[in-house]
Scaffold this motif. Structure first.
Motif, PDB file in Angstrom:
ATOM      1  N   SER A  12     -14.661 -18.119   4.797  1.00 19.86           N
ATOM      2  CA  SER A  12     -15.629 -17.454   5.676  1.00 19.86           C
ATOM      3  C   SER A  12     -15.876 -16.019   5.232  1.00 19.86           C
ATOM      4  O   SER A  12     -16.501 -15.233   5.934  1.00 19.86           O
ATOM      5  N   ASN A  13     -15.363 -15.681   4.045  1.00 20.45           N
ATOM      6  CA  ASN A  13     -15.515 -14.307   3.565  1.00 20.45           C
ATOM      7  C   ASN A  13     -16.908 -14.104   2.980  1.00 20.45           C
ATOM      8  O   ASN A  13     -17.245 -14.666   1.933  1.00 20.45           O
ATOM      9  N   SER A  14     -17.690 -13.297   3.665  1.00 17.39           N
ATOM     10  CA  SER A  14     -19.085 -13.150   3.225  1.00 17.39           C
ATOM     11  C   SER A  14     -19.206 -12.252   1.998  1.00 17.39           C
ATOM     12  O   SER A  14     -20.209 -12.320   1.285  1.00 17.39           O
ATOM     13  N   THR A  15     -18.206 -11.411   1.731  1.00 17.06           N
ATOM     14  CA  THR A  15     -18.359 -10.500   0.586  1.00 17.06           C
ATOM     15  C   THR A  15     -18.409 -11.276  -0.737  1.00 17.06           C
ATOM     16  O   THR A  15     -19.110 -10.873  -1.655  1.00 17.06           O
ATOM     17  N   ILE A  16     -17.674 -12.376  -0.807  1.00 21.88           N
ATOM     18  CA  ILE A  16     -17.701 -13.150  -2.066  1.00 21.88           C
ATOM     19  C   ILE A  16     -19.077 -13.788  -2.232  1.00 21.88           C
ATOM     20  O   ILE A  16     -19.708 -13.700  -3.293  1.00 21.88           O
ATOM     21  N   LYS A  17     -19.559 -14.402  -1.150  1.00 23.97           N
ATOM     22  CA  LYS A  17     -20.864 -15.078  -1.210  1.00 23.97           C
ATOM     23  C   LYS A  17     -21.966 -14.054  -1.528  1.00 23.97           C
ATOM     24  O   LYS A  17     -22.813 -14.288  -2.395  1.00 23.97           O
ATOM     25  N   ASN A  18     -21.916 -12.907  -0.830  1.00 19.88           N
ATOM     26  CA  ASN A  18     -22.930 -11.878  -1.078  1.00 19.88           C
ATOM     27  C   ASN A  18     -22.830 -11.349  -2.504  1.00 19.88           C
ATOM     28  O   ASN A  18     -23.846 -11.084  -3.152  1.00 19.88           O
ATOM     29  N   GLY A  19     -21.607 -11.181  -2.974  1.00 18.61           N
ATOM     30  CA  GLY A  19     -21.401 -10.695  -4.335  1.00 18.61           C
ATOM     31  C   GLY A  19     -22.007 -11.648  -5.357  1.00 18.61           C
ATOM     32  O   GLY A  19     -22.685 -11.223  -6.290  1.00 18.61           O
ATOM     33  N   ILE A  20     -21.763 -12.938  -5.163  1.00 14.63           N
ATOM     34  CA  ILE A  20     -22.317 -13.944  -6.083  1.00 14.63           C
ATOM     35  C   ILE A  20     -23.839 -13.835  -6.095  1.00 14.63           C
ATOM     36  O   ILE A  20     -24.466 -13.771  -7.159  1.00 14.63           O
ATOM     37  N   ASP A  21     -24.428 -13.772  -4.904  1.00 16.30           N
ATOM     38  CA  ASP A  21     -25.896 -13.706  -4.815  1.00 16.30           C
ATOM     39  C   ASP A  21     -26.434 -12.426  -5.437  1.00 16.30           C
ATOM     40  O   ASP A  21     -27.432 -12.444  -6.167  1.00 16.30           O
ATOM     41  N   THR A  22     -25.752 -11.316  -5.160  1.00 16.45           N
ATOM     42  CA  THR A  22     -26.227 -10.028  -5.686  1.00 16.45           C
ATOM     43  C   THR A  22     -26.201 -10.024  -7.216  1.00 16.45           C
ATOM     44  O   THR A  22     -27.193  -9.672  -7.865  1.00 16.45           O
ATOM     45  N   LEU A  23     -25.076 -10.422  -7.775  1.00 15.78           N
ATOM     46  CA  LEU A  23     -24.928 -10.360  -9.234  1.00 15.78           C
ATOM     47  C   LEU A  23     -25.868 -11.342  -9.923  1.00 15.78           C
ATOM     48  O   LEU A  23     -26.467 -11.044 -10.959  1.00 15.78           O
ATOM     49  N   ARG A  24     -26.020 -12.504  -9.305  1.00 13.32           N
ATOM     50  CA  ARG A  24     -26.933 -13.500  -9.878  1.00 13.32           C
ATOM     51  C   ARG A  24     -28.380 -12.977  -9.810  1.00 13.32           C
ATOM     52  O   ARG A  24     -29.135 -13.084 -10.768  1.00 13.32           O
ATOM     53  N   GLY A  25     -28.725 -12.384  -8.669  1.00  8.76           N
ATOM     54  CA  GLY A  25     -30.086 -11.843  -8.476  1.00  8.76           C
ATOM     55  C   GLY A  25     -30.406 -10.776  -9.501  1.00  8.76           C
ATOM     56  O   GLY A  25     -31.511 -10.723 -10.043  1.00  8.76           O
TER      57      GLY A  25
END
Lengths: 534, 554
Positions: free
Chosen positions: A234-247
């Motif tokens: 449920s850790n959103s920082t990992i998910k957000n990090g993946i999206d940010t770096l991919r973006g």
């Protein structure tokens, strides 16, 4: 010889007991420990927990549910010694001392020599982390004891009923045990090629299932597991990090397929793996075990610094000369800590502590090497262990200061003030004076506070109390208002709430300070304002 | 013969790989020169053109920088490269990249000498060629790369001397290499002597037997160091750097010392020093954190664990295997001790400074980790080759899997380096100071005064340093003229040269200036404070396209 050995062991156990017991009021309790302590008291006196439920099996805490073992162990201490520091701590002091004895007993499976065994026990006796966790009501030391006992019973092929009872105790102590018990049992059975392995393992499966299934019937059980045992998902920082770096890659024109190959959900796996491995950071073991001072001395590692040398020597010796059992004992480190894979980003001190008695065995190997190399060096080592431990245990003033927030020593006096005041008056207290104030109010109250906070739900999750007897616990969301003439209210205000009150009353802090009195009576507003403590 | 040819072919291939990853788009990535690079480059140009640094010191032994002092080696070698290749941003990175490539064969030779195993040496060289820290530090001006190169050569020469009946040539060569090392990077002044003492103790039999042969090269080494020793004794500035970065500057330590204060002076002295020892020990041990080494140690992103460590993630199991291999390796006891001592001593500079982690000070240890990982890779391959029975298919699948994993890990690093790092951290290399410098020079004739307030920030404000270097360098401003013009002003943070004033802008006062160009960030002058928006003649952006500065025409 045997007589001398026995006396040495008894002396060590006695010393372990004393170091763990004294000073009896150190460390101050945390909110959660105060909650367990008060619960032990209510269970002993009334047969109910702090919420008025009769001998429940699941209790409520600020962060998560509590399994029953620790609360009932505390109850026994209170039954014997009353609602005192000694009463709530002594069962854990005894358990901590028994861990020393169990280490002595277990060490024989690796090296039968008395010297090796007594050194292993001495190391556990002098481990700052194990000393600290033996001084307060907590799951960790109980779990350490249970796993050591289980190891001993399994390898010694002792009474099956005792093994079953120990397994049951583990599952009733901590949720962490639910994850570790089966792999641990399986591994020990495999490592020592034990008889009745399949039977014991099957019993383990049944016991774990019996512990987990009823828990899962609680309405918030899944949430509790997700938030406390599997927070990585449920850790959103990992998910957000993946999206940010991919973006960013896509913006720069990197092919979509490459971005997806490099940044995807497999990162949860890598982050979890690294988080798990971060539990082997040498700082934790030999530098600073718990910087917050919650589970260990703030300025000490799990072991004193000097032991880093025998630990490395022990590892080298095991790899070079050790037999299969010794080498494979290192796998236990992985078994005890693997649940931390999912507990990102929190460091699980509890899981790390489970390793310690087995780590002591490795360090003891190194220590024996030093002794063989030079007796003087070994004596110097013992001196360094005692010296570092002594200067930290004897000078606890920095510890008090650095844990002022989480283990407040100063909070007893103002709480006594407010509780006494609340006998005849409506009273309020800011909830940010210290972390998790309500259990301290219960614990330090000289009389039993009327509990009008009984709740409708059987198992409220992350219960935050807002009223205890006549005491209102003021949160950041609360506002102040003019009381009616017949409802004067006093407040033990934190800086946050004092600022609010000042703004509302147009009272300056300097005015309050000038009065130089603990209670300021502002009759026109029907407000008693007690000077802030934090 | 065939084996030798294939080894030569392999080492050449590894070096070529190293060259590719170090020189590919070297001028463009990192996306701008950072303040260290621009100061060193401009000083190097100044030395090449005038023989003096920008403060007018003739051929200095130590270069004053911004709140800092630089060792001489890198600046002088860049001066040389400037004379050969001319100016350009890439000039300052050339020396670093060249040494970054040279370190690959250096690691190979050193490992061959130390462990007498050319396959481990090849593996170590391969890992060195693709290690994130090697690539990262080779692509920016970085003195320590040269330092490590010379240390490796120095010890290779020493080992060679020991294996060749104390060859005088090798001993003198090692003295020269060690001597040069001391002029490359300040932390070597501490670590190298300690390492040499440890080496001497480990191989004491050799040094005792060959005492006479070693004394002369040792004297030569000391003579080589004399200027440095004199400088350290006579010039307090050389000690300034170590004092400013020492662990005692850490605020957390300050807090711990406060907590430990007592009324008793003797006890207070004891508890204070205990707090320092405890804190330093923790910091030191923390340098070995797995997360730091393999996940985010290079600080490329703001995304927590999603980042890049000094070592490739895939290297982790091989590092562990390498440690086990070396521990269980029969013989080589002194060599193993040396590897251990190298690792322990090499982490001291990083462990005793106030930053939580400073990978640039730990490169020596990372290099050793590559060597140990090389041993791990070798031991793994050996075990794989010995597989028998029904596992033959694994002999093909596992190596293929490892190659793919290395490939993906390397691609991940490149993505991080070329894309995410500039996006997330351009502020920390003072982007877009270059664009600002180029713009103000294009407007030079239109204004009487050009003011630049370097307070800026993507998320929070910070004061950019070395703005005058950027302005001077990108304006091709003659260093000889700069040496005369450069002075401190009276206003807050003010430095002045020519018509440039680098200082804090106070808008209520400065808004009334005439014929001035002001470069300022929204942190200093919020957009709403500028009544006439048409006065904003240019906006400068961070690499992630967020606004960084305005140029305001008055």
């Amino acid at each position: 010889m045997r007589f001398a050995s026995n006396w040495l062991l008894i002396s060590l156990l006695l010393l372990s007991f004393i170091i763990r017991l004294l000073p009896v009021d150190f460390p101050n309790l945390t909110g959660e420990e105060a909650r367990i302590s008060y619960r032990g008291y209510t269970l002993a006196k009334y047969g109910t927990d702090e919420l008025g439920r009769r001998f429940p099996l699941i209790f409520n805490g600020l962060d998560d549910y509590h399994l029953p073992a620790v609360s009932y162990i505390t109850m026994i201490g209170v039954m014997l010694f009353g609602k005192t520091d000694l009463g709530v701590r002594i069962p854990f002091v005894l358990i901590g001392t028994l861990v020393v004895f169990l280490t002595f007993a277990v060490a024989k499976f690796f090296d039968a020599g008395f010297l090796f065994r007594i050194i292993s026990a001495f190391l556990v006796a002098s481990s700052p982390a194990l000393i600290f966790s033996s001084k307060t009501p907590n799951e960790t030391i109980v779990l350490v004891f249970i796993f050591m006992l289980l190891f001993y019973l399994l390898v010694n092929s002792k009474n099956l009923w005792l093994i079953i009872l120990t397994m049951l105790a583990a599952t009733l102590t901590s949720k962490l045990a639910w994850f570790i018990l089966l792999p641990f049992t399986f591994y020990i059975i495999w490592l020592f090629k034990l008889r009745r392995g399949i039977l014991i393992l099957s019993l383990g499966v049944v016991i774990t299932t019996l512990a987990v299934l009823p828990f899962l019937t609680i309405p918030q059980a899944k949430r509790s597991l997700l938030e406390n045992n599997f927070p990585i998902f449920s850790n959103s920082t990992i998910k957000n990090g993946i999206d940010t770096l991919r973006g960013q890659g896509m913006k720069e024109g990197w092919p979509d397929i490459v971005s997806r190959l490099l940044f995807n959900k497999s990162h949860f796996l890598f982050v979890g793996l690294l988080h798990w491995l971060s539990h082997f950071n040498p700082t934790i073991y030999f530098g600073q075990f718990d910087p917050n001072g919650k589970m260990g001395y703030s300025y000490l590692g799990g072991w004193v610094k000097f032991l880093l040398i025998p630990f490395i020597l022990g590892l080298v010796t095991i790899f070079k000369k050790g037999d299969r059992k010794l080498k494979l004992i290192l796998v236990l480190f992985l078994i005890f800590t693997y649940p931390t894979f999912f507990i990102y980003p929190k460091v699980s001190i509890e899981a790390i502590t489970l390793i310690f008695p087995f780590m002591a065995i490795i360090i003891a190997f190194g220590f024996v090497q030093i002794m063989e190399f030079s007796k003087k060096a070994a004596l110097l080592g013992i001196f360094l262990i005692i010296f570092e431990l002594a200067i930290n245990i004897c000078n606890i003033s920095p510890e008090f200061k650095s844990t002022n927030w989480i283990r407040p020593s100063w909070v007893e006096a103002p709480i006594l003030d407010i509780v006494n005041f609340s006998k005849d008056n409506k009273t309020a207290i800011s909830d940010d004076i210290i972390f998790d104030i309500s259990p301290f109010i219960y614990w330090y109250s000289p009389f039993d506070l009327a509990n009008n906070h009984l709740i409708d739900m059987d198992f409220p999750y992350k219960l935050r109390q807002t009223r205890i007897g006549k005491i209102l616990i003021v949160g950041s969301e609360n506002n102040f208002y003019n009381c009616a003439l017949d409802e004067p209210t006093s407040i033990l205000a934190s800086k946050r709430d004092l600022a609010k009150v000042k703004k509302w009353l147009n009272l300056t802090y300097e005015m309050a300070v000038k009065k130089n009195i603990r209670i300021i009576l502002i009759t026109t507003q029907h407000i008693f304002l007690i000077q802030p403590y934090a | 013969m065939r084996e030798l040819t294939s080894k030569i072919f392999l080492i050449i291939a590894i070096i070529v790989l190293g060259i590719l990853v170090r020189f590919f788009k070297l001028a463009d990535f990192p996306v701008q020169l950072n303040h260290d690079e621009v100061t060193q480059l401009y000083d190097a140009i100044s030395i090449a053109q005038t023989g003096k640094d920008i403060y007018g010191n003739f051929l200095p032994f130590i270069f004053p920088s911004i709140g800092d002092f630089k060792p001489p080696f890198y600046t002088y070698i860049t001066s040389l490269l400037y004379l050969i290749f001319g100016g350009g941003d890439v000039t300052i990175r050339l020396a670093s990249s060249i040494f970054g490539v040279l370190i690959i064969p250096a690691v190979y030779i050193f490992t061959s000498r130390l462990l007498k195993n050319s396959i481990i040496a090849l593996s170590a060289a391969f890992l060195t060629s693709i290690a994130p820290f090697e690539i990262f530090f080779s692509r920016k001006s970085f003195e320590n790369g040269a330092g490590i190169f010379f240390i490796l050569l120095g010890f290779t020469s020493l080992l060679s001397a020991m294996q060749n009946k104390a060859s005088a040539k090798s001993l003198y060569l090692s003295a020269i290499f060690f001597g040069v090392t001391m002029y490359t990077y300040f932390s070597h002044i501490i670590t190298l002597p300690l390492l040499l003492i440890a080496f001497t103790l480990i191989y004491k039999e050799f040094f005792l037997v060959n005492l006479k042969k070693t004394l002369l090269p040792l004297s030569f080494f000391v003579i080589f160091l004399l200027p440095l020793i004199i400088l350290i004794i006579t010039n307090p500035n050389t000690r300034f750097r170590s004092q400013t970065v020492f662990v005692t500057q850490d605020v957390n330590l300050g807090r711990n010392i406060d907590y430990s204060k007592t009324d008793n002076q003797i006890l207070d002295f004891f508890t204070k020093n205990k707090a320092i020892v405890d804190f330093s020990f923790n910091k030191y041990l923390d340098q070995f954190s797995v997360t730091y080494l393999f996940s985010n140690g290079l600080d490329f992103t703001n995304q927590g664990s999603l980042g890049v460590g000094p070592l490739l993630f895939i290297q982790l199991p091989f590092l562990v295997l390498g440690i086990i291999y070396l521990v269980t390796l029969k013989g080589f006891n002194r060599e193993k001790k040396f590897v251990l001592v190298w690792t322990i001593l090499g982490m001291i500079p990083s462990g005793l400074t106030f930053e939580s982690h400073s990978p640039h000070r730990s490169v020596m240890v990372f290099t050793m980790f590559n060597i140990i990982s090389g041993a791990g890779l070798y031991s793994f391959c050996k075990s794989l080759r010995n597989l028998q029975g029904n596992y033959q298919i694994l002999k093909k699948l596992i190596p293929a899997g490892i190659v793919i994993a290395f490939g993906i890990n390397l691609l991940y690093f490149f993505h991080m380096y070329f894309v995410n790092f500039p996006y997330e951290k351009s502020q920390y290399i003072q982007y877009p100071f270059k664009q600002i410098a180029q713009y103000v020079w294009s407007q030079y004739d239109n204004f009487d005064v050009i003011i630049f307030d370097p307070k800026f920030g993507d998320v929070s404000p910070m004061i950019g340093v070395g703005a005058h270097y950027y302005l001077a360098y990108y304006g091709n401003y003659p260093p000889a003229k700069f040496q005369k013009e450069y002075r401190l002003g009276n206003k807050p943070r003010e430095t002045i040269f020519d018509k440039f004033s680098i200082r804090e802008v106070y808008w209520p006062e400065d808004r009334s200036l005439k014929n001035a160009l002001i470069i300022v960030s929204p942190w200093t002058v919020p957009l709403n404070d500028i009544e006439d928006k048409s006065k904003i003649v240019k906006t400068f952006y961070f690499y992630n396209n967020k606004k960084a500065f305005y140029a305001i025409k008055l």
